[in-house]
Design an enzyme around this catalytic site. Structure first.
Site, short mmCIF file in Angstrom:
data_model
loop_
_atom_site.label_atom_id
_atom_site.label_comp_id
_atom_site.label_asym_id
_atom_site.label_seq_id
_atom_site.Cartn_x
_atom_site.Cartn_y
_atom_site.Cartn_z
N SER A 193 0.80 -1.22 0.00
CA SER A 193 0.00 0.00 0.00
C SER A 193 0.84 1.28 0.00
O SER A 193 0.32 2.34 -0.31
CB SER A 193 -0.95 0.02 1.20
OG SER A 193 -0.24 0.26 2.39
N LYS A 195 0.72 4.74 6.71
CA LYS A 195 0.16 5.57 5.64
C LYS A 195 0.76 6.96 5.73
O LYS A 195 1.48 7.31 6.66
CB LYS A 195 -1.37 5.68 5.73
CG LYS A 195 -2.12 4.37 5.83
CD LYS A 195 -2.07 3.54 4.58
CE LYS A 195 -2.77 2.19 4.79
NZ LYS A 195 -2.48 1.24 3.74
#
Length: 198
Positions: free
Chosen positions: A64, A106
């Site tokens: 990701s 993230k």
């Protein structure tokens, strides 16, 4: 005839040849030796606890954050970074998922009070389009969000293959574990984690 005097001998002949320090060590009781071992172990555990309080070690599991961070890399994060400061847009952070026990990594995109919009592959914050040279590809989804107080909006750099705020919502501030600092494994990939200042 003068009588000879006899001095009382308090050391063995072998001890006479040794320095006083060595003699003292030979005579040290076992309890003092054990106490020194315990003190050394306690000091070691204390240092280990301090280091682990300040930094954490994590393994990247997934894609990701491609191309910035790769699957299988190991990171050091600062657990202390946000004790004195707030997360900023562009920071790469590790946090507890709001809806599971997973730890994720993230990039912070929106701060409390921001309006985040994604349209035609462009992310904008408060009406300003972001320049994002670090992403894998422009996002293929469109939407907009207003970030509540005490929460953050986070996205993976691999926008189209990331479970992040566009999928599950906002990140509560108290779920943030720390700021990513360094990739330390594999050695060939050793580098500082590249945060980005919008």
């Amino acid at each position: 005839m003068t009588p000879m005097t006899v001095a009382e001998q308090t050391t063995t002949p072998a001890e006479d040849a040794l320095p006083a320090e060595a003699v003292a060590q030979r005579r040290r009781p076992t309890s003092a030796f054990i106490r020194e071992i315990i003190e050394t172990l306690l000091l070691t555990f204390f240092i280990f606890w301090i280091v682990n309080s300040l930094v954490g070690r994590y393994r990247i599991d997934g894609n990701s954050m491609n191309p910035t961070l790769l699957n299988g890399e190991y990171l050091i994060i600062s657990n202390f970074a946000y004790q004195l400061d707030e997360p900023e847009r562009g920071d790469i952070i590790v946090f507890r998922h709001p809806r599971s026990e997973l730890n994720l990594i993230k990039r912070v995109i929106g701060l409390p009070g921001d309006t985040v919009a994604i349209e035609n592959g462009v992310v904008s914050v408060n009406g300003v389009a972001l320049t994002e040279p670090y992403i894998q590809a422009p996002p293929t989804y469109n939407s907009s969000w207003v970030v509540p107080e005490g929460q953050y909006f986070v996205l993976g750099d691999n926008r189209n293959n990331s479970s992040d705020s566009h999928a599950w919502g906002f990140l509560p501030e108290d779920h943030i574990l720390g700021k990513a600092l360094l990739v330390y494994w594999p050695p060939s990939e050793w580098t500082r984690v590249p945060h980005y200042d919008f």
